[in-house]
Design an enzyme around this catalytic site. Sequence first.
Site, PDB file in Angstrom:
ATOM      1  N   LEU A 178      -2.402 -39.622  -1.248  1.00 23.85           N
ATOM      2  CA  LEU A 178      -1.202 -39.897  -0.465  1.00 23.85           C
ATOM      3  C   LEU A 178      -1.527 -40.925   0.596  1.00 23.85           C
ATOM      4  O   LEU A 178      -2.531 -40.810   1.283  1.00 23.85           O
ATOM      5  CB  LEU A 178      -0.731 -38.621   0.247  1.00 23.85           C
ATOM      6  N   LYS A 179      -0.677 -41.905   0.762  1.00 24.66           N
ATOM      7  CA  LYS A 179      -0.853 -42.848   1.862  1.00 24.66           C
ATOM      8  C   LYS A 179      -0.296 -42.203   3.126  1.00 24.66           C
ATOM      9  O   LYS A 179       0.821 -41.634   3.106  1.00 24.66           O
ATOM     10  CB  LYS A 179      -0.121 -44.164   1.564  1.00 24.66           C
ATOM     11  N   LYS A 198     -14.955 -50.221  -4.907  1.00 28.68           N
ATOM     12  CA  LYS A 198     -14.096 -51.192  -5.592  1.00 28.68           C
ATOM     13  C   LYS A 198     -14.934 -52.395  -6.006  1.00 28.68           C
ATOM     14  O   LYS A 198     -15.408 -53.150  -5.135  1.00 28.68           O
ATOM     15  CB  LYS A 198     -12.944 -51.604  -4.674  1.00 28.68           C
ATOM     16  N   GLU A 255      -9.273 -40.604   3.728  1.00 33.07           N
ATOM     17  CA  GLU A 255      -9.870 -41.911   3.429  1.00 33.07           C
ATOM     18  C   GLU A 255      -9.578 -42.917   4.542  1.00 33.07           C
ATOM     19  O   GLU A 255      -8.434 -43.058   4.974  1.00 33.07           O
ATOM     20  CB  GLU A 255      -9.286 -42.380   2.095  1.00 33.07           C
ATOM     21  N   ASN A 289      -5.848 -46.170   5.369  1.00 27.45           N
ATOM     22  CA  ASN A 289      -6.085 -47.622   5.431  1.00 27.45           C
ATOM     23  C   ASN A 289      -6.407 -48.102   6.851  1.00 27.45           C
ATOM     24  O   ASN A 289      -5.942 -49.161   7.289  1.00 27.45           O
ATOM     25  CB  ASN A 289      -4.893 -48.396   4.851  1.00 27.45           C
ATOM     26  N   ASP A 299     -13.514 -46.612   2.389  1.00 22.25           N
ATOM     27  CA  ASP A 299     -13.039 -47.533   1.359  1.00 22.25           C
ATOM     28  C   ASP A 299     -13.241 -48.961   1.892  1.00 22.25           C
ATOM     29  O   ASP A 299     -14.230 -49.626   1.566  1.00 22.25           O
ATOM     30  CB  ASP A 299     -11.557 -47.218   1.072  1.00 22.25           C
ATOM     31  N   ASP A 303      -4.964 -41.198   2.450  1.00 21.88           N
ATOM     32  CA  ASP A 303      -5.556 -42.519   2.684  1.00 21.88           C
ATOM     33  C   ASP A 303      -4.813 -43.220   3.812  1.00 21.88           C
ATOM     34  O   ASP A 303      -3.623 -43.519   3.685  1.00 21.88           O
ATOM     35  CB  ASP A 303      -5.473 -43.341   1.391  1.00 21.88           C
TER      36      ASP A 303
HETATM   37 MG    MG Z   1      -7.990 -46.798   0.394  1.00 19.66          MG
END
Ligand code: MG
Length: 395
Positions: A170-171, A275, A226, A198, A251, A196
């Site tokens: 989930l953001k 990534k 995250e 960000n 991340d 997440d």
């Molecule tokens: Mg992320």
Amino acid sequence: MRLLGVEVSRIDLALSAPVGTSAGTHKVRPVVVVRLDCDLGQGWGESGALAEGTVVDPPAAAVWSALVRAGARRLLAASSGLDGELPPAAEVAGLYGSTAVARAVAATVEMAVLDAELTAAGIGLGSRLGAGAVPVPAGGLVGIPEDRRVESLLDGVDAVAERGLRRVRLKIEPGWDAAPVAAVRRRHPDLPLQADANGAYRWPGTGAEAAGNLVALDDYGLVCIEQPLPPADLGAHAELADRLATPICLDESLTTPSRVVDAIRSGACEVACLKPSRLGGLLAARRAQEACRTAGVPAFVGGFFETGLGRSANASLAGLAGFTLPGDLTDPGGYLVENPWEYPPLHRGMVGPAGWPGVGGEVDTALLARRRGAVERFEAPTRGTHPTPPPETST
Ligand code: MG
């Protein structure tokens, strides 16, 4: 295998629905791709760069211009030094610099070289990476709804759960965190959930941005939270990790394999989202994964809304033993209006293995031609000439 030419193109794709994050909303997906033309076939590579960049990830336009300005010619110059042979994939990263754009360029070119090498040899990417050809678990992602209604979020999570995906990410952002997460947890008591941010919180911070607020998420049994804080500050992440029961996942902070090692040592990285396009390629991501495995840090392969090409690469990578959590490996047909590359089928939330040699499967060349926004072509020099390589700093 001889390298005959390099084609760089931008394919203008559209996302099926906007994806909201604390860093902005993704709506379109320009994809920078490289095609190598060799005497034994072709090799394709895809950049993970999105339309908009972040503090750590360059936008697609920057990767495009670096490839066109110098990146493609640098590979051709290296080939020229090998009497026209395609440089081995393991040497591609060394042709480029260490900036974020250079790593993104290296990742794209390395994928194309791997694809050419493996397709010609009839070998799949999973085998080449040492992962074998195994099915891997796929997880889904649900962004912040445009209408910011919890009901809309629940609809999105229900759809992911109904598809049998193995976790939901989930953001979250300040003001959209504990309440929506609590609602999702009530509706899905057993679904593995991640949040997440960000990098949207501050430590210690004030008001809604205070990272201390994230303690409220400890009640919901999340796999991890995250990237709560901006990427540069590993020390603050380590302090926050001490405060929270929920593991901290990094991340955006994880930009190179050595940075992954530093982050683990500092106590800031209890889970890793790796990534390849940010780390400098599939081989760098394999090294980063190995660092996580050695340290006992759970890891997963993160995604950038790739086409079937880049996502197939990620699914093959995810077969490595260090990737212990479900990756961002859903079918690109779920988020792209049109997907030019075949993707292995999902069955009960498991994907693959890819049944083809090389990196990607069948490509829809008519679709590529239809959506191609720009193209630049670079030919190998005539045999016997040795052009000066473009300066490394220019990528
Ligand atoms: Mg992320």
